[in-house]
Scaffold this motif. Structure first.
Motif, PDB file in Angstrom:
ATOM      1  N   LEU A   1       0.834  -1.203   0.000  1.00 29.19           N
ATOM      2  CA  LEU A   1       0.000   0.000   0.000  1.00 29.19           C
ATOM      3  C   LEU A   1       0.870   1.254   0.000  1.00 29.19           C
ATOM      4  O   LEU A   1       0.688   2.126  -0.821  1.00 29.19           O
ATOM      5  N   ILE A   2       1.820   1.325   0.903  1.00 30.53           N
ATOM      6  CA  ILE A   2       2.684   2.498   0.961  1.00 30.53           C
ATOM      7  C   ILE A   2       3.515   2.613  -0.308  1.00 30.53           C
ATOM      8  O   ILE A   2       3.680   3.694  -0.856  1.00 30.53           O
ATOM      9  N   ARG A   3       4.018   1.487  -0.799  1.00 33.36           N
ATOM     10  CA  ARG A   3       4.828   1.495  -2.019  1.00 33.36           C
ATOM     11  C   ARG A   3       4.002   1.990  -3.210  1.00 33.36           C
ATOM     12  O   ARG A   3       4.503   2.728  -4.054  1.00 33.36           O
ATOM     13  N   MET A   4       2.732   1.589  -3.300  1.00 34.41           N
ATOM     14  CA  MET A   4       1.861   2.031  -4.388  1.00 34.41           C
ATOM     15  C   MET A   4       1.652   3.537  -4.311  1.00 34.41           C
ATOM     16  O   MET A   4       1.754   4.237  -5.317  1.00 34.41           O
ATOM     17  N   ASN A   5       1.372   4.057  -3.106  1.00 29.81           N
ATOM     18  CA  ASN A   5       1.193   5.498  -2.949  1.00 29.81           C
ATOM     19  C   ASN A   5       2.435   6.255  -3.395  1.00 29.81           C
ATOM     20  O   ASN A   5       2.337   7.261  -4.086  1.00 29.81           O
ATOM     21  N   GLU A   6       3.604   5.763  -3.012  1.00 30.78           N
ATOM     22  CA  GLU A   6       4.860   6.416  -3.382  1.00 30.78           C
ATOM     23  C   GLU A   6       5.074   6.376  -4.890  1.00 30.78           C
ATOM     24  O   GLU A   6       5.539   7.344  -5.483  1.00 30.78           O
ATOM     25  N   SER A   7       4.747   5.281  -5.529  1.00 31.61           N
ATOM     26  CA  SER A   7       4.911   5.161  -6.982  1.00 31.61           C
ATOM     27  C   SER A   7       4.016   6.140  -7.732  1.00 31.61           C
ATOM     28  O   SER A   7       4.438   6.737  -8.726  1.00 31.61           O
ATOM     29  N   VAL A   8       2.804   6.314  -7.258  1.00 28.66           N
ATOM     30  CA  VAL A   8       1.846   7.178  -7.938  1.00 28.66           C
ATOM     31  C   VAL A   8       2.171   8.656  -7.712  1.00 28.66           C
ATOM     32  O   VAL A   8       1.878   9.492  -8.556  1.00 28.66           O
ATOM     33  N   ARG A   9       2.840   8.978  -6.621  1.00 25.28           N
ATOM     34  CA  ARG A   9       3.162  10.378  -6.305  1.00 25.28           C
ATOM     35  C   ARG A   9       4.029  11.046  -7.367  1.00 25.28           C
ATOM     36  O   ARG A   9       4.017  12.267  -7.496  1.00 25.28           O
ATOM     37  N   GLN A  10       4.749  10.265  -8.163  1.00 22.39           N
ATOM     38  CA  GLN A  10       5.576  10.860  -9.216  1.00 22.39           C
ATOM     39  C   GLN A  10       4.744  11.580 -10.277  1.00 22.39           C
ATOM     40  O   GLN A  10       5.264  12.385 -11.048  1.00 22.39           O
ATOM     41  N   PHE A  11       3.426  11.285 -10.314  1.00 26.76           N
ATOM     42  CA  PHE A  11       2.548  11.893 -11.308  1.00 26.76           C
ATOM     43  C   PHE A  11       1.842  13.153 -10.809  1.00 26.76           C
ATOM     44  O   PHE A  11       1.100  13.782 -11.563  1.00 26.76           O
ATOM     45  N   ILE A  12       2.054  13.532  -9.554  1.00 22.93           N
ATOM     46  CA  ILE A  12       1.403  14.734  -9.007  1.00 22.93           C
ATOM     47  C   ILE A  12       1.822  15.948  -9.829  1.00 22.93           C
ATOM     48  O   ILE A  12       3.000  16.160 -10.103  1.00 22.93           O
ATOM     49  N   GLY A  13       0.823  16.728 -10.234  1.00 25.25           N
ATOM     50  CA  GLY A  13       1.071  17.930 -11.027  1.00 25.25           C
ATOM     51  C   GLY A  13       1.143  17.685 -12.519  1.00 25.25           C
ATOM     52  O   GLY A  13       1.262  18.630 -13.301  1.00 25.25           O
ATOM     53  N   LYS A  14       1.049  16.434 -12.941  1.00 26.93           N
ATOM     54  CA  LYS A  14       1.147  16.102 -14.361  1.00 26.93           C
ATOM     55  C   LYS A  14      -0.225  15.739 -14.921  1.00 26.93           C
ATOM     56  O   LYS A  14      -1.071  15.200 -14.224  1.00 26.93           O
ATOM     57  N   ASN A  15      -0.404  16.028 -16.207  1.00 29.77           N
ATOM     58  CA  ASN A  15      -1.619  15.648 -16.903  1.00 29.77           C
ATOM     59  C   ASN A  15      -1.492  14.166 -17.259  1.00 29.77           C
ATOM     60  O   ASN A  15      -0.529  13.762 -17.903  1.00 29.77           O
ATOM     61  N   VAL A  30      -3.706  15.623  -8.500  1.00 32.67           N
ATOM     62  CA  VAL A  30      -3.560  16.656  -7.492  1.00 32.67           C
ATOM     63  C   VAL A  30      -2.866  16.116  -6.243  1.00 32.67           C
ATOM     64  O   VAL A  30      -1.954  16.741  -5.709  1.00 32.67           O
ATOM     65  N   SER A  31      -3.307  14.938  -5.778  1.00 31.96           N
ATOM     66  CA  SER A  31      -2.710  14.377  -4.563  1.00 31.96           C
ATOM     67  C   SER A  31      -2.950  12.879  -4.493  1.00 31.96           C
ATOM     68  O   SER A  31      -3.811  12.343  -5.187  1.00 31.96           O
ATOM     69  N   VAL A  32      -2.163  12.234  -3.623  1.00 35.33           N
ATOM     70  CA  VAL A  32      -2.300  10.806  -3.348  1.00 35.33           C
ATOM     71  C   VAL A  32      -2.185  10.633  -1.843  1.00 35.33           C
ATOM     72  O   VAL A  32      -1.146  10.933  -1.267  1.00 35.33           O
ATOM     73  N   GLU A  33      -3.292  10.184  -1.223  1.00 35.57           N
ATOM     74  CA  GLU A  33      -3.305  10.010   0.225  1.00 35.57           C
ATOM     75  C   GLU A  33      -4.188   8.832   0.605  1.00 35.57           C
ATOM     76  O   GLU A  33      -5.285   8.678   0.070  1.00 35.57           O
ATOM     77  N   ASP A  34      -3.706   8.027   1.541  1.00 31.32           N
ATOM     78  CA  ASP A  34      -4.484   6.917   2.101  1.00 31.32           C
ATOM     79  C   ASP A  34      -5.149   6.053   1.037  1.00 31.32           C
ATOM     80  O   ASP A  34      -6.330   5.726   1.121  1.00 31.32           O
ATOM     81  N   ASN A  35      -4.386   5.703  -0.002  1.00 25.14           N
ATOM     82  CA  ASN A  35      -4.865   4.827  -1.074  1.00 25.14           C
ATOM     83  C   ASN A  35      -5.901   5.485  -1.996  1.00 25.14           C
ATOM     84  O   ASN A  35      -6.616   4.801  -2.706  1.00 25.14           O
TER      85      ASN A  35
END
Length: 65
Positions: A1-15, A30-35
């Motif tokens: 779960l934590i690893r997935m959140n971290e992986s997706v965070r690289q897309f914050i701010g991108k279309n 915009v954001s990634v929090e708590d799955n």
């Protein structure tokens, strides 16, 4: 779960183009929090559970035919 959140965070701010369950969304992450991922689309903001996302890719902003 934590690893997935971290992986997706690289897309914050991108279309991005997000493939979820039986739906596709295009918008800015915009954001990634708590799955949960928050995406701003042309019609407003949406929350998507990361468990239902099968693919995320950066969407080209200057796509030409």
């Amino acid at each position: 779960l934590i690893r997935m959140n971290e992986s997706v965070r690289q897309f914050i701010g991108k279309n991005c183009l997000i493939y979820a369950y039986n739906n596709q969304l295009i918008g800015t992450v915009v954001s990634v929090e708590d799955n949960w991922l928050t995406i701003r689309t042309k019609t407003g903001s949406e929350l998507v559970n990361l468990d239902y996302i099968s693919r995320i890719r950066e969407y080209p902003t200057k796509k030409r035919g």
